[in-house]
Design a protein around this motif. Structure first.
Motif, PDB file in Angstrom:
ATOM      1  N   LEU A   1       7.976  33.071  53.639  1.00  0.00           N
ATOM      2  CA  LEU A   1       8.204  32.470  52.330  1.00  0.00           C
ATOM      3  C   LEU A   1       8.334  33.555  51.278  1.00  0.00           C
ATOM      4  N   LYS A   2       9.156  33.298  50.283  1.00  0.00           N
ATOM      5  CA  LYS A   2       9.338  34.278  49.214  1.00  0.00           C
ATOM      6  C   LYS A   2       8.038  34.465  48.445  1.00  0.00           C
ATOM      7  N   GLU A   3       7.848  35.674  47.935  1.00  0.00           N
ATOM      8  CA  GLU A   3       6.617  35.976  47.205  1.00  0.00           C
ATOM      9  C   GLU A   3       6.457  35.032  46.022  1.00  0.00           C
ATOM     10  N   GLY A   4       5.218  34.579  45.824  1.00  0.00           N
ATOM     11  CA  GLY A   4       4.929  33.677  44.713  1.00  0.00           C
ATOM     12  C   GLY A   4       5.124  32.209  45.035  1.00  0.00           C
ATOM     13  N   THR A   5       5.521  31.885  46.266  1.00  0.00           N
ATOM     14  CA  THR A   5       5.732  30.477  46.627  1.00  0.00           C
ATOM     15  C   THR A   5       4.400  29.729  46.618  1.00  0.00           C
ATOM     16  N   ASP A   6       4.381  28.574  45.960  1.00  0.00           N
ATOM     17  CA  ASP A   6       3.212  27.700  45.951  1.00  0.00           C
ATOM     18  C   ASP A   6       3.226  26.879  47.240  1.00  0.00           C
ATOM     19  N   THR A   7       2.310  27.183  48.163  1.00  0.00           N
ATOM     20  CA  THR A   7       2.336  26.520  49.472  1.00  0.00           C
ATOM     21  C   THR A   7       2.047  25.030  49.382  1.00  0.00           C
ATOM     22  N   GLU A   8       1.231  24.609  48.423  1.00  0.00           N
ATOM     23  CA  GLU A   8       0.951  23.173  48.287  1.00  0.00           C
ATOM     24  C   GLU A   8       2.220  22.415  47.896  1.00  0.00           C
ATOM     25  N   ARG A   9       2.947  22.939  46.937  1.00  0.00           N
ATOM     26  CA  ARG A   9       4.214  22.287  46.550  1.00  0.00           C
ATOM     27  C   ARG A   9       5.237  22.387  47.677  1.00  0.00           C
ATOM     28  N   PHE A  10       5.212  23.501  48.399  1.00  0.00           N
ATOM     29  CA  PHE A  10       6.131  23.659  49.523  1.00  0.00           C
ATOM     30  C   PHE A  10       5.840  22.618  50.607  1.00  0.00           C
ATOM     31  N   ASN A  11       4.554  22.379  50.888  1.00  0.00           N
ATOM     32  CA  ASN A  11       4.180  21.361  51.876  1.00  0.00           C
ATOM     33  C   ASN A  11       4.660  19.981  51.454  1.00  0.00           C
ATOM     34  N   GLU A  12       4.533  19.674  50.173  1.00  0.00           N
ATOM     35  CA  GLU A  12       5.025  18.387  49.682  1.00  0.00           C
ATOM     36  C   GLU A  12       6.541  18.279  49.875  1.00  0.00           C
ATOM     37  N   LYS A  13       7.218  19.397  49.736  1.00  0.00           N
ATOM     38  CA  LYS A  13       8.678  19.420  49.820  1.00  0.00           C
ATOM     39  C   LYS A  13       9.179  19.184  51.252  1.00  0.00           C
ATOM     40  N   ILE A  14       8.441  19.736  52.238  1.00  0.00           N
ATOM     41  CA  ILE A  14       8.918  19.637  53.623  1.00  0.00           C
ATOM     42  C   ILE A  14       8.247  18.518  54.410  1.00  0.00           C
ATOM     43  N   ALA A  15       7.293  17.814  53.820  1.00  0.00           N
ATOM     44  CA  ALA A  15       6.501  16.824  54.568  1.00  0.00           C
ATOM     45  C   ALA A  15       7.391  15.845  55.330  1.00  0.00           C
ATOM     46  N   GLY A  16       8.402  15.289  54.688  1.00  0.00           N
ATOM     47  CA  GLY A  16       9.254  14.293  55.342  1.00  0.00           C
ATOM     48  C   GLY A  16      10.563  14.845  55.864  1.00  0.00           C
ATOM     49  N   PHE A  17      10.624  16.163  56.069  1.00  0.00           N
ATOM     50  CA  PHE A  17      11.887  16.807  56.459  1.00  0.00           C
ATOM     51  C   PHE A  17      12.398  16.286  57.797  1.00  0.00           C
ATOM     52  N   LEU A  18      11.506  16.123  58.788  1.00  0.00           N
ATOM     53  CA  LEU A  18      11.942  15.639  60.101  1.00  0.00           C
ATOM     54  C   LEU A  18      12.441  14.205  60.035  1.00  0.00           C
ATOM     55  N   GLY A  19      11.814  13.402  59.200  1.00  0.00           N
ATOM     56  CA  GLY A  19      12.261  12.012  59.057  1.00  0.00           C
ATOM     57  C   GLY A  19      13.680  11.911  58.544  1.00  0.00           C
ATOM     58  N   SER A  20      14.101  12.912  57.759  1.00  0.00           N
ATOM     59  CA  SER A  20      15.486  12.907  57.260  1.00  0.00           C
ATOM     60  C   SER A  20      16.476  13.329  58.328  1.00  0.00           C
ATOM     61  N   LYS A  21      15.982  13.910  59.438  1.00  0.00           N
ATOM     62  CA  LYS A  21      16.863  14.372  60.507  1.00  0.00           C
ATOM     63  C   LYS A  21      16.941  13.394  61.676  1.00  0.00           C
ATOM     64  N   HIS A  22      15.897  12.589  61.863  1.00  0.00           N
ATOM     65  CA  HIS A  22      15.887  11.641  62.978  1.00  0.00           C
ATOM     66  C   HIS A  22      15.016  10.444  62.591  1.00  0.00           C
ATOM     67  N   PRO A  23      15.515   9.229  62.786  1.00  0.00           N
ATOM     68  CA  PRO A  23      14.743   8.049  62.356  1.00  0.00           C
ATOM     69  C   PRO A  23      13.404   7.886  63.062  1.00  0.00           C
TER      70      PRO A  23
END
Length: 873
Positions: free
Chosen positions: A311-333
């Motif tokens: 991850l790029k320096e300074g990335t907020d991991t909590e916000r990043f987790n919120e961002k990717i939480a449903g990533f797999l659901g968007s790729k496969h039902p």
């Protein structure tokens, strides 16, 4: 002039300041004048004004002619005083040999224990920390929402890394690897120029060396994995395959296993993986090799990779987790109930345990435990020094009184006594280092590590810090206690043992013995819990079952012949196969739905291993109803055998003959087996759905009791016939099971030794105190014997106070040890009951050992001739 008791005294701070800067020749006269002036002002101007003017006068006196000289002569005096203190310390050691030996043995043993634990903790804390971008490297974790709660896993779809790199701007680099979950893809035989080697590798995409800092000796990190036909090998493998090792880049080698046989070209050489790396491998090939040869691995609903990000320096991991939480659901039902999050890669080793999707610790618990053990053992050793120093204070009283009478201040005496304790710690360090050197090989065997003493700056500073802290803790109470005596009282001989001194000493002894009792209870509880893991009925028979892996290219028919020959081998009871491992790698990719499950639930993921015929019979898993997989029936691929937990989950009263769906395909339940423990006792038994599959790579063979050696030799011949060029490597199933408790077994072994050391050091302290107590009361003993007391009366008298102290420590240890034991046992789903005798036994053992220690001295004193006790009178 005299001052009434009701008068308020003058402020102390300005007078102390005056004493500090004023020349000694002027100090008393000036202070007297200031006090007279203060009293006059107080009567005429009041308290507040008088105090203010006193402070003002003291500050105005800070001028040349009055301020004393701060020259190097003082420093020279300090150096001379330091030299003098060292001489006195060595004389004290020489004069009081028993006390010196007790202190040196206790402190050196405590320091040796602390150093060994320091080396172990330091190694644990530095696992996977060597990567340049350690603070930015994260692993993608996956939470599965199941009816039994959230299950956390670390494997993900193969395309996830590239998708995140492309779509999420916070990702600087991303890589996919394949190591354990589909380990057969990365295990095989590498060969070159007639040399064959059994090697373990990983599959990784081209950004692997941009994420992880495995040093390349040859090759460009951006190019070595760009070509699917390239292979990067370790320095160790290069030396074994190619002789000489120069100009290896561009040379070819063959890699073959059951999935693939191919020629690869060496594109790079990397340094051997460090010992503190959780991933150990000999080569790396391009991840596309797996994708090209396994269609299932390309599916977004299939997990065939570990995904790592920078991850790029300074990335907020909590916000990043919120961002990717449903990533797999968007790729496969079917992945809508899967939630992604990241965990720092180097923390996975210590924080690898999850409950309901939340990290709850892991190996870090044992790091904290051993840190506490090291601290407490050192404290016990330091307490010995404190107690013996204060108990022997009468030997030093007159010397202290004379020094204070001739003008040596309390600070100088404190420095002297702290110097004595620090010197004792330094001498103990020399002995401790010798102990560590002698014990380190055995310690490495127990911990399965490669620890060694490093003369580098960080380790040296850490050891020096430990020694200095030990010296200060050991000497701080005696220093302040001994330096606080009134010189006039001491020189008149009117000193005795103060109540506060006895109280502090007793409290310290209670603390020592309490810790010893807690250590004993801890060892008993750990031992009994490990014993439970070895004796508990797991629901299957692991005795005399060996496991090994299929290797090479064997077709289904050839494998059936191989399995048939195994079964017909004399001494073999049964044989079968499983895909993965019964305890570690049960396939979790099977999602199921059934009548009564809601459409919103979708398919629920359960452990669903593929097993061959006779698997249930080979392991002796008890069949509750129905049947297991059999040659006598057709289409076993559409059948399921489930455990009792699964039957309870789906809610069928009579599950035999009922259907459930897997990937929209109906599968019939043909049997129900009783619950069995396929994971460690840390976890509750969860539902399992057995599927039929003849291609499992793990072979399990049940051998008759008493025929193991001959049978294994016969099995080896059969294996080598069907697997040429592959070594026959097997393990016993019960050994594999014990590996689930690797950490607990190590803790059990180490706690036994450290509990013994804690007791030994505590007993040394008791021995020293008992020796000194009898020495001080020797005349009393003589008088009592003349007055008619027998040896038993004398022993009872001398041991009475010690016995009270021991009993108090045992009482205090009971709740402390109970809470600690309960907290540790809570990490097991199946655990022992805390029996009363664990605590009673520990208390009785401490009491018994302490009695023996004290009794050796008291019996000796009770048998002394009273004439010898009183002859100096």
């Amino acid at each position: 002039m005299t001052r009434k008791k009701t008068d308020m005294p003058p402020p102390k701070l300005p007078l102390k300041l005056l004493k500090w800067f004023c020349k000694p020749d002027y100090h008393l006269d000036i202070e007297g004048d200031l006090l007279e002036l203060y009293d006059h002002r107080k009567k005429t101007l009041g308290d507040k004004k008088a105090k203010f003017l006193l402070i003002k006068d003291v500050l105005l006196l800070f001028r040349p002619g009055i301020v004393r000289s701060f020259t190097t002569s003082q420093k020279l005096n300090h150096i001379a005083m330091l030299r003098h203190n060292f001489i006195l310390t060595f004389r004290s050691f020489k004069r009081y040999k028993t006390s010196f030996l007790i202190n040196i043995i206790g402190l050196s043993t405590g320091l040796a224990s602390a150093l060994l634990i320091y080396l172990w903790i330091n190694d644990e804390l530095n696992v996977d920390k060597f990567h340049d971008k350690d603070g930015q490297i994260y692993q993608i974790m996956q939470n599965f929402d199941t009816p039994n709660g959230i299950v956390t896993r670390n494997y993900t779809p193969a395309h996830l890394a590239k998708a995140l790199l492309k779509e999420i701007p916070e990702v600087e680099f991303a890589t996919s690897t394949n190591t354990v979950y589909q380990s057969n893809w990365a295990k095989g035989i590498v060969s070159s120029e007639g040399i064959f080697m059994d090697a373990k590798g990983i599959l990784a995409d081209e950004d692997y060396f941009s994420v992880f800092s495995y040093n390349l000796i040859r090759g460009n990190k951006d190019l070595v994995l760009e070509d699917k036909n390239s292979i990067v090998i370790s320095e160790r493998l290069a030396k074994k395959l190619f002789k000489p090792t120069e100009n290896i880049i561009g040379k070819t080698l063959e890699w073959k296993n059951e999935n693939l046989r191919s020629i690869f070209q060496v594109s790079g050489i990397f340094e051997n993986t460090p010992l503190n790396s959780t991933v150990q491998f000999d080569f790396i090939i391009n991840y596309n090799v797996l994708l090209d040869n396994n269609s299932e691995s390309r599916d977004w609903n299939s997990d065939h990779a570990y995904t790592y990000l920078v991850l790029k320096e300074g990335t907020d991991t909590e916000r990043f987790n919120e961002k990717i939480a449903g990533f797999l659901g968007s790729k496969h039902p079917q992945r809508e109930k899967c939630s992604l999050f990241v965990q720092q890669y180097s923390k996975r080793y210590l924080y690898g345990k999850y409950e309901n999707g939340v990290p709850v610790g892991g190996r870090i618990m044992y790091v904290r435990l051993f840190f506490a053990i090291a601290l407490f053992i050192l404290l016990i050793a330091c307490i010995n020094f404190m107690n013996l120093s204060t108990a022997q204070a009468s030997r030093k009283m007159k010397a202290i009184g004379i020094k204070k009478a001739i003008g040596i201040n309390r600070g100088a005496l404190i420095i002297q006594f702290l110097g004595e304790s620090t010197l004792m710690a330094i001498l103990s360090l020399a002995v401790a280092l010798l102990i560590v050197v002698l014990l380190l090989p055995q310690f490495n065997i127990i911990t399965e590590k490669h620890l060694h003493l490093n003369p580098d700056i960080p380790d040296t500073l850490s050891i020096v810090g430990i020694v200095l802290v030990t010296g200060i803790i050991s000497g701080i109470y005696p220093a302040f206690y001994l330096s606080g005596f009134n010189p006039a009282t001491v020189l008149k001989g009117k000193f005795g043992t103060a109540f506060n001194e006895l109280l502090v000493r007793r409290v310290l002894v209670i603390f020592q013995l309490t810790l010893s009792a807690v250590f004993i209870v801890g060892f008993l509880v750990i031992y009994k819990q490990i014993e439970l893991t070895q004796t508990k009925n797991l629901g299957y028979d692991q005795d005399n079952v060996i496991t090994f892996q299929r290797q090479g290219e064997i077709d289904v028919n050839g494998f059936e012949v191989f399995l048939s020959e195994l079964k017909n081998t004399p001494g073999v009871v049964n044989a079968s196969t499983i895909a993965g491992n019964i305890m570690k790698q049960i396939n979790l990719n099977a999602g199921y739905s059934w009548q009564g499950s809601t459409p919103e639930d979708g398919e629920i993921v359960f452990p669903s291993p593929e097993v061959n015929y006779n698997f249930i019979e080979t392991l002796g898993i008890e069949l509750k109803e129905g049947r297991s997989f059999s040659h006598e029936y057709s289409n076993e691929f559409s059948k399921l055998v489930i455990n009792e937990a699964a039957a309870k989950m789906i809610g069928f009263k009579d599950p035999i003959g009922k259907y459930v769906k897997r990937n929209q395909r109906e599968m019939q339940i043909i049997g129900v087996v009783k619950n069995f423990h396929y994971t460690s006792l840390h976890e509750s038994i969860r539902p399992v759905f057995f599927r039929y599959g003849p291609n499992g790579r793990t072979v399990m063979v049940k051998i008759k009791n008493g025929a193991e050696e001959t049978t294994i030799e016969n099995l080896k011949e059969i294996y080598e016939k069907f697997h040429p060029n592959y070594p026959f490597e097997f393990t016993f199933l019960d050994e594999d099971y014990q590996m689930l408790y690797d950490s607990e077994n190590k803790v059990s072994a180490l706690s036994k030794y450290f509990a013994g050391l804690a007791i030994l050091i505590s007993c040394l302290g008791l021995f020293g105190l008992a020796s000194f107590t009898t020495e001080r009361r020797i005349k009393e003993i003589g008088i009592r014997k003349i007055m008619g007391s027998n040896a038993f009366d004398i022993v009872r008298l001398l041991t009475g106070n010690f016995t009270k102290t021991i009993i108090i420590s045992i009482v205090i240890s009971l709740p402390a040890s109970y809470l600690l034991a309960k907290n540790w046992l809570d990490s097991f789903a199946y655990r022992i009951d805390l029996e009363w005798w664990y605590f009673a036994g520990a208390g009785i053992l401490v009491l018994f050992i302490a009695w023996i220690t004290v009794g050796l001295q008291t019996i000796k004193a009770a048998r002394v001739n009273p004439v010898n006790c009183l002859k100096d009178e």
